[in-house]
Design a protein around this motif. Structure first.
Motif, short mmCIF file in Angstrom:
data_model
loop_
_atom_site.label_atom_id
_atom_site.label_comp_id
_atom_site.label_asym_id
_atom_site.label_seq_id
_atom_site.Cartn_x
_atom_site.Cartn_y
_atom_site.Cartn_z
N GLY A 261 30.13 67.59 13.17
CA GLY A 261 30.76 69.29 12.30
C GLY A 261 31.33 69.63 13.62
O GLY A 261 32.25 70.37 12.70
N GLU A 262 30.43 70.04 14.59
CA GLU A 262 31.09 70.90 15.46
C GLU A 262 32.70 70.43 16.14
O GLU A 262 33.57 71.24 16.40
N ARG A 263 32.63 69.05 16.16
CA ARG A 263 33.95 68.21 16.38
C ARG A 263 35.25 68.45 14.93
O ARG A 263 36.29 69.08 15.45
N PRO A 294 37.00 74.64 25.36
CA PRO A 294 35.57 75.16 24.41
C PRO A 294 35.98 74.41 22.97
O PRO A 294 36.93 74.27 21.99
N VAL A 295 34.72 73.90 22.93
CA VAL A 295 34.32 73.22 21.12
C VAL A 295 33.56 74.92 20.00
O VAL A 295 33.30 76.20 21.04
N SER A 296 33.96 74.66 19.28
CA SER A 296 34.07 75.81 18.00
C SER A 296 32.77 75.11 17.38
O SER A 296 32.39 73.99 16.96
N SER A 344 41.46 62.74 14.89
CA SER A 344 40.27 64.83 14.61
C SER A 344 39.71 64.39 13.66
O SER A 344 39.05 65.21 12.75
N ASN A 345 38.51 62.98 13.50
CA ASN A 345 38.13 62.92 12.54
C ASN A 345 36.01 63.49 12.70
O ASN A 345 36.47 64.15 14.20
N LEU A 349 34.64 61.03 19.24
CA LEU A 349 35.49 60.51 20.66
C LEU A 349 36.52 62.18 21.77
O LEU A 349 35.19 63.17 20.86
N GLU A 350 36.34 61.89 22.37
CA GLU A 350 37.05 63.29 23.66
C GLU A 350 37.59 64.22 22.34
O GLU A 350 38.48 63.31 21.62
#
Length: 612
Positions: A261-263, A294-296, A344-345, A349-350
């Motif tokens: 979810g954060e990704r 930074p992670v959302s 972007s899913n 992945l990084e």
């Protein structure tokens, strides 16, 4: 013929722009996938060697076979791991892609009702804008990303074949030969990189915008609509019932500090950042390394998360609304986002990689160019002025890419740039120091080792990491200048690091270099292992695995130090201990067996006293 010759001129210009980067070294993942992959070190070119090399990615799972085989071919033709030879192949692949992309663009523009002359000039301009864009540097000159560039080549060929097939169908034909070409090139793309599976999505977007399911025969139109409708339904079902359960992680995820979810939230900001880098590709806006991105954590943390998602939604809606009036713009925007559907899913992945734009940039270049053309037309600019506008853009992009190629053409120069843009990145500092270490390996000049140590010590002023402190020990062990404080610094960094994976990786690096014969103190190495053990995340078998590695290396005589520790921390009746003693007895190591049995006996007596 004139268009073909013009395309060759563009290809030559593209090669010239990338040539300054030819002498750069191997980077980051090049190590594990190429340099340390000894299956690629083939000395005889035959089908068996190429098959084994092709299957060497991810322990032989068969993915990305074609690029892996090409790495082996590069080694065979040069007889060494010469980075410049590998980079030359990468540039050649990019050049071939540029050539065929021009034909794809021309066919697309012709179908969009451009005149032959307009389509030819438009295709050459679009192709050049894509091929010389600075963001392509990290795809073309980062050797391991041949997986991406080769996949792009075959996807472009598939799309070109698809347009030729559909053009035949529009005038009443079938296009069977071109249809076979679509399948063949798609298969080749799939064995280069997994995200080539998105090809049907790209062709669907062509149908929704430029092609509009047109055909000379009603049965073909009906068949296309039915096939794509079925594809969409199956795709949604597969995503909901296969992809999400298999790849989604919604709580604590091993090896990551974010969940799916954060990704997804973070990718909104990442995609907008990519768009910004494409529109304004200044050198300092392309750091290459993003490990500290930074992670959302929510829609409002960081604050740019929600606005980024709004921008993406607005662009997609805009493209959909213009799919009939400006089909090229609509196709370009939708193709860009479709190209990021996998990266972007929810798959963990990084978060960021610049090379992920290698194919999707085709879409955004098309969309931006169509938008610029629209503005020029609204301003009623003459055709010569419009060509001048695009010429200036191409010159600016080419100059920027030439500068980036120059930076990438020297490993130390690149390392300096990476650490300037990402001063708290362990990867950046490691790469910078490795540039000097590689020079030492080539020249045996100790001055380069001194430079590697100096860079790593400079890194520790910005960021603390067991990897960096371990590297200092490795470099100094060659010079014979390792001090007690170096080991103390390393062990302190082990205690301070919460990521046990990083701790183990740093110790594995020390152990590997110890086995290679570096002057690394095995007792200090054991002390460091004990530091990790005391943090409670390893068991006795970890010592056994380390001992086995040493036993099977050229430093076998030192394995007893690690076997002692394994027996000392194991339970007395541990079956592995008995198997070890039997194995050493059979191997003729009676003195070792006696010593280990004494440790076992002493441990048994101590346990008995404790129980009493």
């Amino acid at each position: 013929m004139r268009f073909t010759l013009s395309t060759f001129v563009v290809v030559l210009l593209v090669i010239v722009v990338f040539l300054p980067g030819l002498n750069g070294g191997f980077l980051l993942d090049d190590g594990i996938n190429i340099l340390s992959n000894y299956v690629l070190y083939i000395h005889e070119l035959n089908i068996n060697n190429l098959i084994y090399a092709g299957l060497s990615f991810h322990d032989g799972d068969g993915t990305r076979a074609l690029p892996m085989a090409s790495f082996a071919f590069d080694y065979w033709r040069t007889g060494s791991m010469d980075a410049s030879a590998f980079k030359a192949t990468n540039i050649f692949i990019h050049a071939i892609t540029t050539f065929f992309l021009a034909f794809f663009f021309r066919r697309l523009l012709l179908i969009a009702k451009w005149t032959p002359q307009q389509a030819a000039w438009g295709a050459l301009i679009l192709t050049t804008l894509w091929a010389v864009h600075p963001l392509q540097i990290s795809s073309v000159l980062y050797i391991v990303q041949r997986m991406q560039t080769m996949a792009t080549l075959f996807v472009v060929l598939s799309l070109w074949m698809y347009l030729l097939m559909r053009q035949n169908q529009i005038v009443g034909g079938r296009g069977r030969i071109q249809g076979i070409g679509v399948i063949i090139f798609w298969f080749l793309a799939l064995i280069c990189k997994d995200d080539a599976v998105l090809l049907p999505v790209f062709t669907l977007l062509l149908e929704l915008t430029v092609l509009r399911f047109q055909a000379g025969q009603a049965v073909v139109t009906r068949g296309l609509k039915q096939c794509y409708s079925l594809f969409v339904v199956l795709g949604i079902v597969a995503y909901c019932f296969v992809i999400i359960p298999k790849y989604g992680c919604w709580n604590i995820c091993p090896g990551r500090d974010f969940n799916s979810g954060e990704r997804l939230l973070t990718q909104g900001r990442v995609l907008v950042m990519y768009l910004g880098q494409i529109i304004l590709p200044l050198s300092d806006r392309l750091p290459f390394i993003y490990e500290d991105y930074p992670v959302s954590r929510s829609l409002f943390q960081p604050w740019a998360t929600l606005p980024s998602l709004f921008i993406i939604t607005a662009l997609i809606v805009w493209a959909w609304c213009w799919r009939y009036s400006r089909p090229l713009f609509a196709f370009g925007v939708l193709l860009f986002f479709a190209g990021h559907l996998i990266s972007s899913n929810i798959i963990l992945l990084e978060l960021v990689f610049e090379h992920r734009n290698h194919f999707p940039m085709i879409g955004i270049i098309l969309a931006l160019s169509d938008l610029i053309l629209l503005i020029c037309q609204r301003l009623k600019l003459k055709q010569q002025v419009i060509y001048g506008v695009f010429a200036i853009i191409m010159l600016l992009l080419g100059a920027s890419t030439l500068y980036q190629s120059y930076i990438w053409g020297d490993a130390a120069r690149l390392g300096q740039k990476l650490t300037k843009l990402s001063p708290v990145s362990v990867r950046a500092w490691t790469q910078y120091a490795a540039a000097y270490f590689d020079r030492y390996n080539f020249t045996k000049n100790p001055q380069y080792l001194t430079s590697a140590i100096s860079v790593t010590e400079q890194a520790l002023q910005h960021v603390s990491s067991p990897s960096l402190t371990a590297n200092i020990i490795i470099y100094k062990s060659i010079l014979g200048t390792t001090e007690t404080r170096d080991w103390q610094l390393y062990q302190d960094s082990l205690r301070a690091t919460s990521d046990e994976r990083v701790n183990k990786q740093s110790l594995d690096a020390l152990l590997d270099n110890f086995m290679k014969g570096f002057n690394i103190d095995e007792n200090r190495l054991l002390e460091s292992m004990e530091v990790i053990e005391k943090k409670g995340n390893v068991d006795a078998l970890w010592y056994f695995e380390a001992a086995n590695k040493v036993y099977n290396s050229k430093r076998r005589d030192h394995a007893i130090v690690f076997f002692r520790k394994f027996v000392d921390v194991s339970s007395v009746d541990e079956p592995t201990v008995k198997a070890l003693l039997d194995g050493l007895t059979a191997g003729g190591y009676k003195e070792w067996v006696n010593e280990l049995q004494e440790i076992r006996k002493h441990k048994s007596e101590k346990n008995s006293e404790s129980n009493f």
